[in-house]
Design an enzyme around this catalytic site. Structure first.
Site, PDB file in Angstrom:
ATOM      1  N   TYR A  92       0.821  -1.212   0.000  1.00  0.00           N
ATOM      2  CA  TYR A  92       0.000   0.000   0.000  1.00  0.00           C
ATOM      3  C   TYR A  92       0.855   1.262   0.000  1.00  0.00           C
ATOM      4  O   TYR A  92       1.758   1.424   0.822  1.00  0.00           O
ATOM      5  CB  TYR A  92      -0.895  -0.013   1.231  1.00  0.00           C
ATOM      6  CG  TYR A  92      -2.055   0.952   1.207  1.00  0.00           C
ATOM      7  CD1 TYR A  92      -3.199   0.668   0.477  1.00  0.00           C
ATOM      8  CD2 TYR A  92      -2.012   2.138   1.942  1.00  0.00           C
ATOM      9  CE1 TYR A  92      -4.284   1.542   0.467  1.00  0.00           C
ATOM     10  CE2 TYR A  92      -3.086   3.016   1.949  1.00  0.00           C
ATOM     11  CZ  TYR A  92      -4.216   2.708   1.201  1.00  0.00           C
ATOM     12  OH  TYR A  92      -5.299   3.574   1.190  1.00  0.00           O
ATOM     13  N   SER A 186       1.323  -7.651   2.046  1.00  0.00           N
ATOM     14  CA  SER A 186       0.335  -6.667   2.456  1.00  0.00           C
ATOM     15  C   SER A 186      -0.658  -6.427   1.317  1.00  0.00           C
ATOM     16  O   SER A 186      -1.318  -7.366   0.873  1.00  0.00           O
ATOM     17  CB  SER A 186       1.040  -5.390   2.907  1.00  0.00           C
ATOM     18  OG  SER A 186       0.125  -4.527   3.542  1.00  0.00           O
ATOM     19  N   GLN A 187      -0.768  -5.180   0.802  1.00  0.00           N
ATOM     20  CA  GLN A 187      -1.658  -4.968  -0.336  1.00  0.00           C
ATOM     21  C   GLN A 187      -1.284  -5.892  -1.494  1.00  0.00           C
ATOM     22  O   GLN A 187      -2.158  -6.455  -2.164  1.00  0.00           O
ATOM     23  CB  GLN A 187      -1.595  -3.513  -0.799  1.00  0.00           C
ATOM     24  CG  GLN A 187      -2.405  -3.244  -2.059  1.00  0.00           C
ATOM     25  CD  GLN A 187      -2.247  -1.826  -2.551  1.00  0.00           C
ATOM     26  OE1 GLN A 187      -3.149  -1.013  -2.382  1.00  0.00           O
ATOM     27  NE2 GLN A 187      -1.111  -1.524  -3.172  1.00  0.00           N
ATOM     28  N   ASP A 272       0.302  -8.360  14.321  1.00  0.00           N
ATOM     29  CA  ASP A 272       0.065  -7.485  13.178  1.00  0.00           C
ATOM     30  C   ASP A 272      -1.242  -6.709  13.370  1.00  0.00           C
ATOM     31  O   ASP A 272      -2.335  -7.248  13.231  1.00  0.00           O
ATOM     32  CB  ASP A 272      -0.002  -8.325  11.897  1.00  0.00           C
ATOM     33  CG  ASP A 272      -0.044  -7.498  10.632  1.00  0.00           C
ATOM     34  OD1 ASP A 272      -0.266  -6.272  10.722  1.00  0.00           O
ATOM     35  OD2 ASP A 272       0.154  -8.082   9.546  1.00  0.00           O
ATOM     36  N   HIS A 302       3.432  -5.908  11.387  1.00  0.00           N
ATOM     37  CA  HIS A 302       3.145  -6.021   9.963  1.00  0.00           C
ATOM     38  C   HIS A 302       4.389  -6.261   9.104  1.00  0.00           C
ATOM     39  O   HIS A 302       4.250  -6.616   7.941  1.00  0.00           O
ATOM     40  CB  HIS A 302       2.391  -4.784   9.482  1.00  0.00           C
ATOM     41  CG  HIS A 302       1.770  -4.948   8.135  1.00  0.00           C
ATOM     42  ND1 HIS A 302       0.950  -6.021   7.818  1.00  0.00           N
ATOM     43  CD2 HIS A 302       1.856  -4.197   7.002  1.00  0.00           C
ATOM     44  CE1 HIS A 302       0.563  -5.915   6.551  1.00  0.00           C
ATOM     45  NE2 HIS A 302       1.092  -4.827   6.041  1.00  0.00           N
TER      46      HIS A 302
END
Length: 323
Positions: A92, A186-187, A272, A302
């Site tokens: 992201y 992540s994203q 996370d 994260h």
């Protein structure tokens, strides 16, 4: 930071409450058919980088709406014959950055296709792909852009770009299209899951601490961005809770995972707060292919496994991409 989510034994059994739209498959079939009406027009321009062990191509292809999307293709310099390819999606706020930051997979003998993220890259790494589509009022970030309707939501464009990125990578003569993996953190991991549910002939999927999964839980268990962008928006537009939940259901990694047809290596981090472990396990537990594994990092936020997870991928992926 202490553990805040479900205990690990409960995570391994946890199932999302996200309701799959009845027209989920029709929505995505129509979306991809519209994208397919535009020529892919994948172009690969050699780039002088000063690197001697890899060759780099600056890529442009037509994504959602025929919009130009950028990428990098990194190949081992001494490669002969078509190579298996890892198509990677970015986290992201980030963009494709500079090519010398993408050396891992080419060093392992694979072709590596890095897709730029439309409209992103202003937070880290830097991107080169604009998003020419406007939006109604939205919270800062990307999570609520066009969230009033699935057809206008930002991630409809981004997931479609990602499917088209796989096609672009496979179109290069140095790539063996039958040996394609998708990966991201992540994203990027959430996008990889979406592609896993939309592209039926992948060889492997590697989502690390994936975002964009189990929206009903994610939006209520953490107040950390990016999920909090949705809460901020709904704090202002108080009457749109059900409307937004309906839109998000079309983009939930849990529903794409249920359609996946390739082996997968996940990772989750139990501290996370950005992508809570229950949301990651929701996608993992829904994942349809029997050959799946999840690495768990008990005391990480994260950042997840970082280099440890890279090593796990390097051990896992070659067998799935072997000729």
């Amino acid at each position: 930071m202490a553990h805040f989510d479900l205990p690990l034994d409960e995570l391994r059994a946890y199932r999302s409450s996200s309701q799959e739209p009845t027209d989920f498959d029709a929505f995505w079939a129509e979306t991809l058919a519209e994208a397919g009406s535009h020529p892919l027009d994948a172009r690969f321009e050699p780039v002088a980088t000063g690197l001697t062990t890899v060759e780099v191509h600056d890529v442009t292809f037509a994504g959602f709406g025929g919009h130009p999307v950028k990428g990098w293709l990194v190949l081992p310099a001494a490669a002969t014959g078509p190579l298996p390819v890892v198509v990677e999606f970015i986290g992201y706020g980030g963009g494709r950055g500079l090519p010398h930051t993408h050396l891992l997979w080419a060093s392992a003998g694979f072709a590596h296709f890095v897709m730029d993220t439309r409209g992103q890259g202003g937070t880290w790494a830097g991107g080169d792909t604009p998003d020419p589509v406007g939006s109604a009022p939205a919270a800062p970030g990307f999570m609520t852009r066009g969230v009033e309707d699935p057809s206008t939501y930002y991630y409809r464009r981004l997931y479609t770009d990602a499917v088209r990125a796989v096609a672009a990578a496979r179109s290069h003569p140095g790539v063996d299209a039958t040996r394609t993996a998708v990966a991201g953190a992540s994203q990027g991991g959430g996008i990889a899951l979406a592609v896993a549910g939309l592209v039926p002939d992948l060889a492997a999927v590697a989502p690390d601490v994936p975002f964009l999964c189990d929206f009903p839980r994610a939006t209520t268990i953490t107040d950390r961005n990016p999920y909090r962008e949705i809460g901020v928006y709904l704090k202002t537009y108080r009457g749109r809770v059900e409307q937004v939940a309906r839109t998000l259901a079309y983009f939930d990694g849990v529903h794409f995972a249920a359609r996946a047809t390739a082996p997968a290596l996940f990772s989750a981090a139990l501290e996370d707060l950005t992508c809570p472990p229950s949301t990651v396990f929701a996608a993992f537990n829904a994942y349809a292919h029997a050959d799946k594994k999840i690495e768990v990092y008990a005391f990480n936020d994260h950042e997840g496994g970082e280099s440890y997870q890279q090593a796990a991928r390097l051990r896992w992926l070659p067998a799935r991409l072997a000729a």
